[in-house]
Design a protein around this motif. Structure first.
Motif, PDB file in Angstrom:
ATOM      1  N   GLN A   1       4.895   3.208   3.121  1.00 31.08           N
ATOM      2  CA  GLN A   1       4.027   3.418   4.275  1.00 31.08           C
ATOM      3  C   GLN A   1       3.300   2.108   4.552  1.00 31.08           C
ATOM      4  O   GLN A   1       2.870   1.416   3.620  1.00 31.08           O
ATOM      5  CB  GLN A   1       3.029   4.553   4.058  1.00 31.08           C
ATOM      6  CG  GLN A   1       2.107   4.390   2.850  1.00 31.08           C
ATOM      7  CD  GLN A   1       0.947   5.375   2.874  1.00 31.08           C
ATOM      8  OE1 GLN A   1       0.306   5.571   3.897  1.00 31.08           O
ATOM      9  NE2 GLN A   1       0.681   6.003   1.729  1.00 31.08           N
ATOM     10  N   ALA A   2       3.174   1.746   5.826  1.00 35.57           N
ATOM     11  CA  ALA A   2       2.529   0.496   6.202  1.00 35.57           C
ATOM     12  C   ALA A   2       1.651   0.727   7.424  1.00 35.57           C
ATOM     13  O   ALA A   2       1.985   1.527   8.304  1.00 35.57           O
ATOM     14  CB  ALA A   2       3.565  -0.584   6.495  1.00 35.57           C
ATOM     15  N   ARG A   3       0.535   0.014   7.471  1.00 36.52           N
ATOM     16  CA  ARG A   3      -0.416   0.144   8.572  1.00 36.52           C
ATOM     17  C   ARG A   3      -0.933  -1.239   8.955  1.00 36.52           C
ATOM     18  O   ARG A   3      -1.327  -2.029   8.094  1.00 36.52           O
ATOM     19  CB  ARG A   3      -1.594   1.031   8.166  1.00 36.52           C
ATOM     20  CG  ARG A   3      -2.655   1.212   9.264  1.00 36.52           C
ATOM     21  CD  ARG A   3      -3.798   2.079   8.763  1.00 36.52           C
ATOM     22  NE  ARG A   3      -3.345   3.418   8.424  1.00 36.52           N
ATOM     23  CZ  ARG A   3      -3.357   4.452   9.270  1.00 36.52           C
ATOM     24  NH1 ARG A   3      -3.821   4.282  10.513  1.00 36.52           N
ATOM     25  NH2 ARG A   3      -2.935   5.632   8.875  1.00 36.52           N
ATOM     26  N   VAL A   4      -0.933  -1.513  10.262  1.00 38.38           N
ATOM     27  CA  VAL A   4      -1.498  -2.749  10.808  1.00 38.38           C
ATOM     28  C   VAL A   4      -2.687  -2.376  11.676  1.00 38.38           C
ATOM     29  O   VAL A   4      -2.569  -1.550  12.587  1.00 38.38           O
ATOM     30  CB  VAL A   4      -0.462  -3.524  11.642  1.00 38.38           C
ATOM     31  CG1 VAL A   4      -1.067  -4.819  12.174  1.00 38.38           C
ATOM     32  CG2 VAL A   4       0.790  -3.813  10.823  1.00 38.38           C
ATOM     33  N   THR A   5      -3.853  -2.974  11.376  1.00 41.14           N
ATOM     34  CA  THR A   5      -5.095  -2.684  12.091  1.00 41.14           C
ATOM     35  C   THR A   5      -5.603  -3.947  12.767  1.00 41.14           C
ATOM     36  O   THR A   5      -5.703  -4.997  12.125  1.00 41.14           O
ATOM     37  CB  THR A   5      -6.162  -2.155  11.126  1.00 41.14           C
ATOM     38  OG1 THR A   5      -5.663  -1.011  10.437  1.00 41.14           O
ATOM     39  CG2 THR A   5      -7.443  -1.780  11.856  1.00 41.14           C
ATOM     40  N   THR A   6      -5.914  -3.841  14.064  1.00 42.09           N
ATOM     41  CA  THR A   6      -6.414  -5.010  14.800  1.00 42.09           C
ATOM     42  C   THR A   6      -7.765  -4.773  15.439  1.00 42.09           C
ATOM     43  O   THR A   6      -8.495  -5.717  15.707  1.00 42.09           O
ATOM     44  CB  THR A   6      -5.432  -5.424  15.912  1.00 42.09           C
ATOM     45  OG1 THR A   6      -5.383  -4.391  16.901  1.00 42.09           O
ATOM     46  CG2 THR A   6      -4.039  -5.655  15.336  1.00 42.09           C
TER      47      THR A   6
ATOM     48  N   VAL B   1      -8.115   0.691   2.960  1.00 46.22           N
ATOM     49  CA  VAL B   1      -7.938  -0.666   2.432  1.00 46.22           C
ATOM     50  C   VAL B   1      -8.047  -1.692   3.562  1.00 46.22           C
ATOM     51  O   VAL B   1      -8.683  -2.742   3.407  1.00 46.22           O
ATOM     52  CB  VAL B   1      -6.599  -0.793   1.685  1.00 46.22           C
ATOM     53  CG1 VAL B   1      -6.341  -2.254   1.299  1.00 46.22           C
ATOM     54  CG2 VAL B   1      -6.605   0.071   0.426  1.00 46.22           C
ATOM     55  N   ASN B   2      -7.459  -1.414   4.703  1.00 46.99           N
ATOM     56  CA  ASN B   2      -7.605  -2.320   5.844  1.00 46.99           C
ATOM     57  C   ASN B   2      -9.069  -2.458   6.241  1.00 46.99           C
ATOM     58  O   ASN B   2      -9.549  -3.556   6.552  1.00 46.99           O
ATOM     59  CB  ASN B   2      -6.791  -1.823   7.035  1.00 46.99           C
ATOM     60  CG  ASN B   2      -5.320  -2.153   6.919  1.00 46.99           C
ATOM     61  OD1 ASN B   2      -4.884  -2.768   5.952  1.00 46.99           O
ATOM     62  ND2 ASN B   2      -4.538  -1.731   7.892  1.00 46.99           N
TER      63      ASN B   2
ATOM     64  N   VAL C   1      -3.442  -5.688   7.275  1.00 46.86           N
ATOM     65  CA  VAL C   1      -2.241  -4.891   7.042  1.00 46.86           C
ATOM     66  C   VAL C   1      -2.192  -4.475   5.583  1.00 46.86           C
ATOM     67  O   VAL C   1      -2.580  -5.243   4.694  1.00 46.86           O
ATOM     68  CB  VAL C   1      -0.962  -5.676   7.428  1.00 46.86           C
ATOM     69  CG1 VAL C   1      -0.875  -6.985   6.665  1.00 46.86           C
ATOM     70  CG2 VAL C   1       0.292  -4.854   7.171  1.00 46.86           C
ATOM     71  N   THR C   2      -1.759  -3.248   5.336  1.00 55.18           N
ATOM     72  CA  THR C   2      -1.558  -2.751   3.980  1.00 55.18           C
ATOM     73  C   THR C   2      -0.195  -2.075   3.899  1.00 55.18           C
ATOM     74  O   THR C   2       0.167  -1.282   4.771  1.00 55.18           O
ATOM     75  CB  THR C   2      -2.649  -1.748   3.569  1.00 55.18           C
ATOM     76  OG1 THR C   2      -3.915  -2.416   3.551  1.00 55.18           O
ATOM     77  CG2 THR C   2      -2.381  -1.164   2.186  1.00 55.18           C
ATOM     78  N   VAL C   3       0.541  -2.415   2.834  1.00 55.92           N
ATOM     79  CA  VAL C   3       1.838  -1.814   2.556  1.00 55.92           C
ATOM     80  C   VAL C   3       1.740  -1.100   1.214  1.00 55.92           C
ATOM     81  O   VAL C   3       1.399  -1.713   0.205  1.00 55.92           O
ATOM     82  CB  VAL C   3       2.963  -2.873   2.480  1.00 55.92           C
ATOM     83  CG1 VAL C   3       4.315  -2.208   2.276  1.00 55.92           C
ATOM     84  CG2 VAL C   3       2.965  -3.754   3.715  1.00 55.92           C
ATOM     85  N   SER C   4       2.010   0.196   1.203  1.00 62.95           N
ATOM     86  CA  SER C   4       2.009   0.969  -0.033  1.00 62.95           C
ATOM     87  C   SER C   4       3.420   1.450  -0.308  1.00 62.95           C
ATOM     88  O   SER C   4       4.067   2.031   0.563  1.00 62.95           O
ATOM     89  CB  SER C   4       1.064   2.175   0.074  1.00 62.95           C
ATOM     90  OG  SER C   4       1.181   3.003  -1.074  1.00 62.95           O
ATOM     91  N   MET C   5       3.899   1.189  -1.522  1.00 61.62           N
ATOM     92  CA  MET C   5       5.250   1.559  -1.910  1.00 61.62           C
ATOM     93  C   MET C   5       5.214   2.454  -3.143  1.00 61.62           C
ATOM     94  O   MET C   5       4.417   2.222  -4.051  1.00 61.62           O
ATOM     95  CB  MET C   5       6.082   0.308  -2.209  1.00 61.62           C
ATOM     96  CG  MET C   5       6.185  -0.658  -1.038  1.00 61.62           C
ATOM     97  SD  MET C   5       7.065  -2.197  -1.459  1.00 61.62           S
ATOM     98  CE  MET C   5       5.804  -3.056  -2.423  1.00 61.62           C
TER      99      MET C   5
END
Length: 422
Positions: free
Chosen positions: A71-76, A302-303, A381-385
């Motif tokens: 899962q990945a999320r980009v926050t601006t 986290v972002n 950005v946070t990537v959780s694997m």
């Protein structure tokens, strides 16, 4: 409770080390990066910006390297977050990875610890030049360890020289027998000081979980409160990080979450060269993680943490500048952080588009997190694997490189540059 000074089942390494710090050598990075680049669409460099399609493409590329779920999320702050998932939440099912799933923060928690410590420096409660012995007399001594010579700054910076000896799980049987064991920070420190230090304080750099265990003890001595209360009052509540919490001795996570796995090599040797076919895949979701890596969070929280920290919401300008004052890391760590440097609870890495970003990744019992934010915190950005132990060090590096590339492209707001990985 086991004797804290008893030999560890995997001396000098922790559970994160088995997944992330197995190093094939820095020369492998270039060839691995080329393999990852070859898996991406050849016309990606012509896309005008990094958007939903690019994020989906990159999460799929990571999952294709053997990751169970991503899962990945980009926050601006300029609009809705970009969110993408790939893979499954549980093997042998078609259950999708939740977009807002919980995961173990692991070493990303070090940024929480460092922020609390620097907040206390801002208030004049302690200084970065205070020694460990000033706050914890007699706790670090013996076998060449001397708390009179180690400063708070060196603990934050991983230049203390203190050894690591965290409990770990080398086999499935080991995991099932010890997954509910608990350890206090004092016991973690006692295990570590049973070994000689790696080097004299300030003489070199080596990742030390022991140092951060000591920092939590110093916070509690300086404030006469639990360090978790300090995190809550200084960071989580002000930022509205409602989905970041401590399991408090509970080995399970709140729903929703993906399950996590490790691929334990077959045979007593546990050597990483064993083939995937001869290894055993084990669900390692349930475990009690010793402090300070026990926090559970989400990509959104986290972002928010990194955006607020780098945006100046948590520390004074002077303290944030000290946090971002970096030193070189070890050659081994450069395999995973090419050209990276370490500040006080923050990692600095270059961006392919120029400049650099700040982060602190973490890995624990199959949950692996990479993250990053621009210098002003404007984009994060946070990537959780959820992953298994790879069948070779090269495969681990491919997974690390692919996730790092996603972070880079998302922060640059641009697609893959074809020549960057050549």
């Amino acid at each position: 409770m086991r004797n804290p000074t008893a030999p560890t089942r995997k001396t000098g390494e922790n559970r994160k080390n088995r997944r992330w710090w197995l190093v094939a050598g820095t020369a492998a990075v270039a060839s691995i990066a080329a393999v990852v680049a070859a898996q991406l669409p050849s016309d990606a460099e012509h896309a005008p910006a990094y958007g939903q399609d690019e994020l989906r493409r990159d999460t799929d590329a990571i999952q294709a390297l053997g990751i169970t779920g991503v899962q990945a999320r980009v926050t601006t702050g300029d609009g809705p977050d970009l969110v993408a998932t790939s893979g499954v939440a549980e093997v042998d099912t078609d259950r999708p990875v939740p977009e807002d799933g919980y995961f173990r923060m692991a070493s990303t928690s070090k940024t929480l610890v460092a922020t609390v410590v620097l907040g206390l420096v801002d208030e004049g409660t302690l200084t970065l030049d205070d020694t460990v012995d000033h706050w914890l007399p007699g706790v670090v001594e013996g076998n060449g360890n001397d708390g009179r010579l180690i400063t708070v700054r060196q603990l934050l910076q991983h230049t203390s020289g203190l050894a690591d000896d965290l409990p770990g799980h080398a086999t499935p049987e080991d995991y099932y027998e010890h997954r509910y064991d608990t350890y206090t920070p004092e016991e973690i420190v006692a295990r570590a000081t049973a070994h000689r230090p790696y080097f004299e304080p300030g003489a070199d750099w080596a990742y030390s979980n022991t140092g951060y265990a000591l920092l939590t003890m110093i916070v509690e001595r300086a404030t006469d409160r639990s360090w978790h209360e300090e995190v809550e009052d200084r960071i989580l509540v002000p930022l509205g990080m409602d989905h970041t919490y401590l399991p408090d001795g509970t080995p399970t996570l709140r729903e929703p979450h993906a399950r996590s796995y490790e691929l334990f090599p077959a045979g007593e040797s546990g050597e990483s060269g064993e083939s995937a076919e001869s290894a055993e895949l084990v669900d390692v979701t349930e475990v009690i993680v010793p402090d300070p890596g026990g926090y559970v969070s989400t990509t959104e929280d986290v972002n928010r943490l990194f955006q607020a920290l780098l945006g100046g919401e948590l520390l004074s300008e002077e303290r944030l500048a000290e946090m971002r004052d970096t030193v070189p890391v070890s050659e081994e760590m450069l395999t995973f952080w090419p050209s990276g440097r370490y500040g006080l609870g923050l990692v600095n890495r270059p961006l392919s588009c120029g400049g650099s970003y700040w982060s602190h990744e973490g890995g624990e019992s199959g949950y692996i997190t990479l993250n990053g934010a621009t210098d002003d915190g404007g984009r994060a950005v946070t990537v959780s694997m959820t992953t298994a132990l790879g069948d070779s060090p090269d495969n681990m590096l491919r997974q690390e490189q692919a996730a790092s590339d996603l972070v880079d492209r998302a922060l640059c707001d641009s697609p893959q540059q074809a020549d960057r990985l050549q």
